[in-house]
Write a protein that holds these residues in place. Structure first.
Motif, mmCIF file in Angstrom:
data_model
loop_
_atom_site.group_PDB
_atom_site.id
_atom_site.type_symbol
_atom_site.label_atom_id
_atom_site.label_comp_id
_atom_site.label_asym_id
_atom_site.label_seq_id
_atom_site.Cartn_x
_atom_site.Cartn_y
_atom_site.Cartn_z
ATOM 1 N N GLU A 6 50.062 19.943 -21.814
ATOM 2 C CA GLU A 6 51.309 20.320 -21.147
ATOM 3 C C GLU A 6 51.106 21.567 -20.300
ATOM 4 O O GLU A 6 50.273 22.428 -20.637
ATOM 5 N N SER A 7 51.880 21.669 -19.233
ATOM 6 C CA SER A 7 51.848 22.862 -18.384
ATOM 7 C C SER A 7 53.163 22.985 -17.641
ATOM 8 O O SER A 7 53.989 22.059 -17.660
ATOM 9 N N CYS A 22 52.694 16.838 -18.176
ATOM 10 C CA CYS A 22 51.851 16.518 -19.331
ATOM 11 C C CYS A 22 50.850 15.463 -18.895
ATOM 12 O O CYS A 22 51.247 14.359 -18.500
ATOM 13 N N THR A 110 54.080 23.996 -24.113
ATOM 14 C CA THR A 110 54.245 24.984 -23.049
ATOM 15 C C THR A 110 55.562 25.728 -23.278
ATOM 16 O O THR A 110 56.589 25.107 -23.546
#
Length: 116
Positions: A6-7, A22, A110
């Motif tokens: 995730e980011s 993701c 995240t």
């Protein structure tokens, strides 16, 4: 091996927007429904959005503000979050919506913080 990364999290003011991503690997991404969960401090992890081949579903508290989407060519699921509220502050995770071992994988999450 299966991985979910995730980011896109960060600090945003109330009313702001973020888009989470993701990326999945190690499984046939386009064969599975995908979901986004979140866990706020001191609370249980909750399912907030799911995308299937037939459409998407949302937790009532995010309906109309969040949109889940996917790009199977990029093995990526997104969560567009608009009109963010302080109560949206949490760590956000994506998950393969599958039974069996595939359903047991989690990414690192995240962090989303909504604060003025």
């Amino acid at each position: 091996q299966v991985q979910l990364v995730e980011s896109g999290g960060g600090l945003v003011q109330p009313g702001g927007s973020l888009r989470l991503s993701c990326v999945g690997s190690g499984f046939t991404f386009n064969s599975y429904a995908m979901g986004w969960y979140r866990q706020a401090p001191g609370k249980q992890r909750e399912l907030i959005a799911v995308i299937t081949s037939g459409g998407s579903n949302y937790l009532d508290s995010v309906k109309g503000r969040f949109t889940i989407s996917r790009d199977n060519a990029k093995n990526t699921v997104y969560l567009q979050m608009n009109s963010l509220k302080p109560e949206d502050t949490a760590v956000y995770y994506c998950k393969i919506m599958a039974t069996g071992s595939l359903g047991g994988y989690w990414g690192q999450g995240t962090q989303v913080t909504v604060s003025s």
